[in-house]
Design an enzyme around this catalytic site. Structure first.
Site, PDB file in Angstrom:
ATOM      1  N   HIS A 112     -10.087 -16.296  10.106  1.00  0.00           N
ATOM      2  CA  HIS A 112      -9.002 -16.073   9.482  1.00  0.00           C
ATOM      3  C   HIS A 112      -7.672 -15.657  10.179  1.00  0.00           C
ATOM      4  O   HIS A 112      -7.783 -14.654  10.995  1.00  0.00           O
ATOM      5  CB  HIS A 112      -9.210 -15.039   8.375  1.00  0.00           C
ATOM      6  CG  HIS A 112     -10.039 -15.140   7.182  1.00  0.00           C
ATOM      7  ND1 HIS A 112     -11.045 -14.511   6.855  1.00  0.00           N
ATOM      8  CD2 HIS A 112     -10.401 -16.515   6.447  1.00  0.00           C
ATOM      9  CE1 HIS A 112     -11.862 -14.970   6.010  1.00  0.00           C
ATOM     10  NE2 HIS A 112     -11.306 -16.212   5.883  1.00  0.00           N
ATOM     11  N   GLU A 115      -6.467 -12.195  11.057  1.00  0.00           N
ATOM     12  CA  GLU A 115      -7.633 -11.077  11.314  1.00  0.00           C
ATOM     13  C   GLU A 115      -7.520 -11.355  13.011  1.00  0.00           C
ATOM     14  O   GLU A 115      -8.525 -12.345  13.359  1.00  0.00           O
ATOM     15  CB  GLU A 115      -8.736 -11.496  10.600  1.00  0.00           C
ATOM     16  CG  GLU A 115      -8.581 -11.047   9.171  1.00  0.00           C
ATOM     17  CD  GLU A 115      -9.877 -11.359   8.321  1.00  0.00           C
ATOM     18  OE1 GLU A 115     -10.921 -11.528   8.660  1.00  0.00           O
ATOM     19  OE2 GLU A 115      -9.781 -11.282   7.192  1.00  0.00           O
ATOM     20  N   HIS A 219     -14.476 -10.736  12.300  1.00  0.00           N
ATOM     21  CA  HIS A 219     -13.071 -10.627  11.075  1.00  0.00           C
ATOM     22  C   HIS A 219     -12.501  -9.521  11.417  1.00  0.00           C
ATOM     23  O   HIS A 219     -12.916  -8.624  12.360  1.00  0.00           O
ATOM     24  CB  HIS A 219     -13.928 -10.970  10.096  1.00  0.00           C
ATOM     25  CG  HIS A 219     -14.383 -12.336   9.913  1.00  0.00           C
ATOM     26  ND1 HIS A 219     -13.600 -13.134   8.558  1.00  0.00           N
ATOM     27  CD2 HIS A 219     -15.473 -12.987  10.170  1.00  0.00           C
ATOM     28  CE1 HIS A 219     -14.298 -14.468   8.547  1.00  0.00           C
ATOM     29  NE2 HIS A 219     -15.319 -14.279   9.627  1.00  0.00           N
ATOM     30  N   GLU A 310     -16.841  -7.224  11.099  1.00  0.00           N
ATOM     31  CA  GLU A 310     -15.587  -6.702  10.770  1.00  0.00           C
ATOM     32  C   GLU A 310     -15.246  -5.662  11.576  1.00  0.00           C
ATOM     33  O   GLU A 310     -15.925  -4.544  11.538  1.00  0.00           O
ATOM     34  CB  GLU A 310     -15.598  -6.428   9.382  1.00  0.00           C
ATOM     35  CG  GLU A 310     -16.062  -7.294   8.163  1.00  0.00           C
ATOM     36  CD  GLU A 310     -15.128  -8.343   7.780  1.00  0.00           C
ATOM     37  OE1 GLU A 310     -13.623  -7.954   8.287  1.00  0.00           O
ATOM     38  OE2 GLU A 310     -15.338  -9.518   7.204  1.00  0.00           O
TER      39      GLU A 310
END
Length: 469
Positions: A112, A115, A219, A310
């Site tokens: 993404h 990110e 991410h 993440e």
């Protein structure tokens, strides 16, 4: 249990014998030190803690490869919609090609485009690895025993399109065609009817052409290690709010390895009071359902265990926070790579010692819906936690071979347990085969509802269908 939180020595900025590549190695004594010092000073000056746009990122990767040509291989696996290269830097003792017995590992970031922490963290990981090779024993053994592929950005167009950094959302999340690349892969549970994007296709081909064993995609927007499955149905237990893979125990271990070696992820506090993650991990489906995700695709069709990391509550944090993010993740990034040496590996050969590709090799009791097969060298890699297992090798048309093995906690030894199979009664070359890109678990659910066949029976049916085709 997760690996203990241990460090690797050196800051990644020092100079020492063995840290240089072939150019320095060809020179005697003091000359090696001088060339090594020049290489490392150049890299140290080039890579600071800020965001690096496309040209700067490419220039850094080119500089690393030029300084360490014997330790690295730089190539593009494809191009984005806007024509930007999808760069991958490969690091290891044999960076240009696969070597029998050495597993393949990959990190992918910036899927993404907005990110961004993973993108910069991976650049600093590259810097740390090349400048500590020959100096730090852990780094040296890691690169001697593992072929590590690093893609700092899978969505360079999205990153460049993010003109106003935001902690929550920007249009740069998507590729130039407005597609979410982490919803763009074939899905094992339902037909997601997506148009495969150039970036996705490049990664799919990359997975097909390498023997990846372990992977993580980086991410932002949360602080947690998420693992397969992201999607699910009744076959995988989704009715209970958890989608369980045949290797759920291994995935939990992998996620905990990262979270417990991270500075704070293991605390599980999440990013606000509404969301907590015990021990800093979560099953993907338990968090939220996702169709067409990359980690499920890797596991089902790529024979590669992948988790999603993440790394930051803020998707695109200020650049002055990047050094702290690197410190928080450095040990975890190294410890996670070491897990590629879990379990069992080996070769399947015929009576003449010729490798047999496409032989099915799996541990009994954890058959995959797409059976795991040997590569062109007859190799297989199975990630397994310590314990006793029966490994089954099958060459279609011949009697299967079984071997009982005891797996120890061997990731710190940088080599999985070796277990070879020789089919002495056959001398054949099996045809290339692949698992169909249909929603396999959807078909299994239908079959289960109709006749309640076991998973092993369905796997056998799938294998026979592929062979007949």
């Amino acid at each position: 249990m997760p690996a203990p939180r241990t460090g690797t020595r050196g800051s990644g900025r020092g100079v020492g014998a063995g840290a240089t590549a072939a150019t320095a190695a060809a020179l005697p004594g003091l000359a090696q030190d001088v060339v090594g010092a020049l290489c490392l000073v150049c890299l140290a000056a080039a890579l600071d803690f800020r965001y690096h746009h496309a040209e700067e990122l490419e220039a850094f990767l080119q500089e690393v490869h030029a300084a360490f040509p014997a330790l690295t291989h730089l190539h593009s696996i494809g191009r984005s919609v806007e024509g930007r290269d999808l760069w991958v830097l490969v690091l290891g003792r044999f960076p240009t090609h696969h070597k029998i017995g050495i597993p393949e590992f990959k990190y992918v970031a910036n899927m993404h485009g907005d990110e961004t922490v993973g993108r910069e963290v991976l650049l600093h990981l590259i810097d740390f690895l090349v400048t500590n090779y020959g100096r730090d024993p852990v780094v040296t053994r890691l690169l001697n025993s593992t072929r590590i592929h690093i893609m700092p950005t899978m969505n360079p167009d999205g990153f460049e399109a993010t003109e106003e950094p935001d902690c929550y959302y920007s249009h740069g999340r998507y590729n130039k065609n407005g597609e979410d690349l982490n919803r763009n892969f074939p899905d094992a549970f339902e037909n997601n009817n997506v148009t495969i994007q150039p970036e996705t296709r490049a990664v799919m081909n990359w997975i097909k052409n390498e023997t990846f064993v372990l992977s993580a995609n980086l991410h932002g927007g949360a602080l947690v290690a998420s693992y397969t499955f992201d999607n699910g149905n009744a076959v995988t237990g989704s009715s209970e709010g958890y989608s369980k893979s045949p290797d759920d125990d291994v995935f939990i271990h992998l996620a905990k390895t990262y979270s417990y070696n991270h500075a704070s992820m293991y605390k599980g506090t999440g990013c606000d009071n509404r969301q907590t993650f015990p021990e800093g991990i979560t099953n993907g489906y338990s968090w939220y359902q996702l169709e067409g995700g990359m980690q499920d695709y890797n596991y089902v069709w790529g024979q590669c265990f992948e988790i999603t990391l993440e790394l930051s509550c803020c998707k695109y944090p200020p650049a002055d926070q990047l050094e702290e993010f690197w410190r928080d993740n450095k040990v975890a990034l190294i410890e996670y790579i070491k897990q590629v040496h879990l379990g069992v590996k080996g070769q399947v050969t015929d009576k003449d010692g010729t490798p047999i590709p496409n032989a099915i090799v799996e541990a009994e009791g954890r058959s995959h819906i797409c059976p795991y097969r040997t590569n062109q060298y007859g190799e297989y890699f199975l990630l397994l936690l310590p314990g006793i297992y029966v490994i089954k090798a099958t060459v279609p048309g011949f009697k299967s071979m079984l071997k009982t093995v005891e797996v120890s906690s061997n990731s710190d030894n940088f080599s999985a347990l070796k277990c070879d199979f020789c089919f002495s009664e056959v001398s054949i070359k099996t045809r290339a085969s692949s698992c169909p890109k249909i929603p396999l678990y959807q078909e299994l659910e239908r079959a289960s509802a109709a006749g309640k066949p076991t998973l092993n029976i369905f796997v056998l049916m799938t294998v026979m269908l592929v062979i007949l085709k």
